[in-house]
Write a protein that holds these residues in place. Sequence first.
Motif, mmCIF file in Angstrom:
data_model
loop_
_atom_site.group_PDB
_atom_site.id
_atom_site.type_symbol
_atom_site.label_atom_id
_atom_site.label_comp_id
_atom_site.label_asym_id
_atom_site.label_seq_id
_atom_site.Cartn_x
_atom_site.Cartn_y
_atom_site.Cartn_z
ATOM 1 N N UNK A 10 -3.777 7.665 -3.341
ATOM 2 C CA UNK A 10 -3.194 9.180 -3.649
ATOM 3 C C UNK A 10 -1.847 9.102 -3.784
ATOM 4 N N UNK A 11 -1.160 10.262 -4.404
ATOM 5 C CA UNK A 11 0.061 10.420 -4.792
ATOM 6 C C UNK A 11 0.551 11.807 -4.731
ATOM 7 N N UNK A 47 3.288 7.426 -2.967
ATOM 8 C CA UNK A 47 1.842 7.121 -3.277
ATOM 9 C C UNK A 47 1.388 6.017 -1.976
ATOM 10 N N UNK A 48 0.102 6.188 -1.697
ATOM 11 C CA UNK A 48 -0.496 5.379 -0.556
ATOM 12 C C UNK A 48 -1.879 5.160 -1.095
ATOM 13 N N UNK A 73 0.692 -1.289 -0.034
ATOM 14 C CA UNK A 73 -0.064 0.014 -0.081
ATOM 15 C C UNK A 73 0.790 1.174 0.152
ATOM 16 N N UNK A 74 2.111 1.134 0.066
ATOM 17 C CA UNK A 74 2.852 2.335 0.234
ATOM 18 C C UNK A 74 4.296 2.209 -0.993
ATOM 19 N N UNK A 75 4.291 3.150 -1.680
ATOM 20 C CA UNK A 75 5.262 3.100 -2.804
ATOM 21 C C UNK A 75 6.080 4.463 -2.676
ATOM 22 N N UNK A 76 7.279 4.430 -3.159
ATOM 23 C CA UNK A 76 8.159 5.720 -3.085
ATOM 24 C C UNK A 76 8.687 5.533 -4.674
#
Length: 452
Positions: free
Chosen positions: A188-189, A179-180, A137-140
Amino acid sequence: MLFQHRLKSTPADWRSEVPVHYCSLIALAVATLATGQAFAGGMLAYEVGTADVGLASAGYSARAQDASTVFTNPAGMTRLEGTQALASGQLLWANTKYSIGSGTSPLLGNDNGGYAVGSSGWFPGGGAFFSYSVSPDLKLGFALAGNFGAPLQYDNDWAGRYYVQSTTMLGLSLLPSIAFKVNDKLSLGASLNAMYGMYTNQVAINNLAPIFGDGKLKLDDRTWGWGANLGLLYEIDEGTRIGLTWNSQVDLDFEGPAKFSNLSPGVATALNNAGLLNSTIKVGIKVPQQVMASVFTQLDPQWALLGSVGWQQWSKFGAIHIGIDDTSNPVSLTTDIPFKDTWHVATGAQYRLSDPWLLNFGVAYDSGFQPDGSTVSPLMPLNTAWRFGAGGQQQLSKTTVWGVAAEYIYGGTLKTDLQGTAPVAVGGRGNLVGSYDNTGTLVMSVYGNWKF
């Protein structure tokens, strides 16, 4: 706002060249990877060498099928599995030749300037994109791309040399992103847009006496601007999603001394008496904010439809001609040009030809940003545009995809009608009347996406 310029009559207290040279080396190191392009609908391009070239930007902020979503909509990173990287390159050829009209002042000559954009019409582009999975669920992410501006180079002795000889206005963006995934439907990002701006502008000066030839005025600077990109991705169902993005305005404040060379004694004296010879020129460029809404829907296992609608606020950008209207009575080194906001609409499709092959198609239209729909400045020979794209990509393995794409951007015939305040014979710029006939740009790109 318009290009802002303030002229100081005292000698310029110019900044140290060391940081400028250092930043220039950084820019040159990535110039072949990320170079800005000028197309119609303003000077922000959708083309950075990715699959979006073949789609003519249809589904730009909703596609989210590879690491390039870090650039187009950071929220789309939540759809990517694991860690992914995409590298792209593109080569462009622009047909931007000028045709001199009968209304042009005869003393300006008959040199049409050659291919105005790039080197004989050619210039490179591309980008690099990376998405890292902290958790499902969490991206960089990080992106490096240049999609603002263009290099413009006319022959030094062309008929419009007193309006422009060459200019480079480029913005190279570095975009750290996050982004989450809020829930199964909403992501959202956000990105920080650190833009490195490069600006040069050179114009000939009418020396009055032919024995001296033309003088020259040049402005050259590098600077940083800062902005933010926000993205939203909403998945209506497994096969349909909507993307919405907002890119903030980025201010690039260029400043430099008015660099004159080869001036005749009379012109140098006139400029000095007017307080212009040792002046400093400040040029404030506002890369416009933009909003984009896109949709992607998978109709069946073979066909998907994509679409986009966008708006860019070019009315605050402005531009200036650097030069002197009348060297016998110089009053300013700059002239403002107004612009207007633009609209963008695109539609496209994807077709699954087989398990490894996916084909892309698209068409798009951008409204013009120069106020008169058929008359443009030679500083920016572009306005409205139609885009026609096609491409294909192959799944080489579970972790590797490569693709090619091509696009033709048709800008139509663009006219110029610049009336000088004084004739060439007495030190004026003269009249430049003519057209850029059947303008167009061919974009050819290749890219690869890797999953780790």
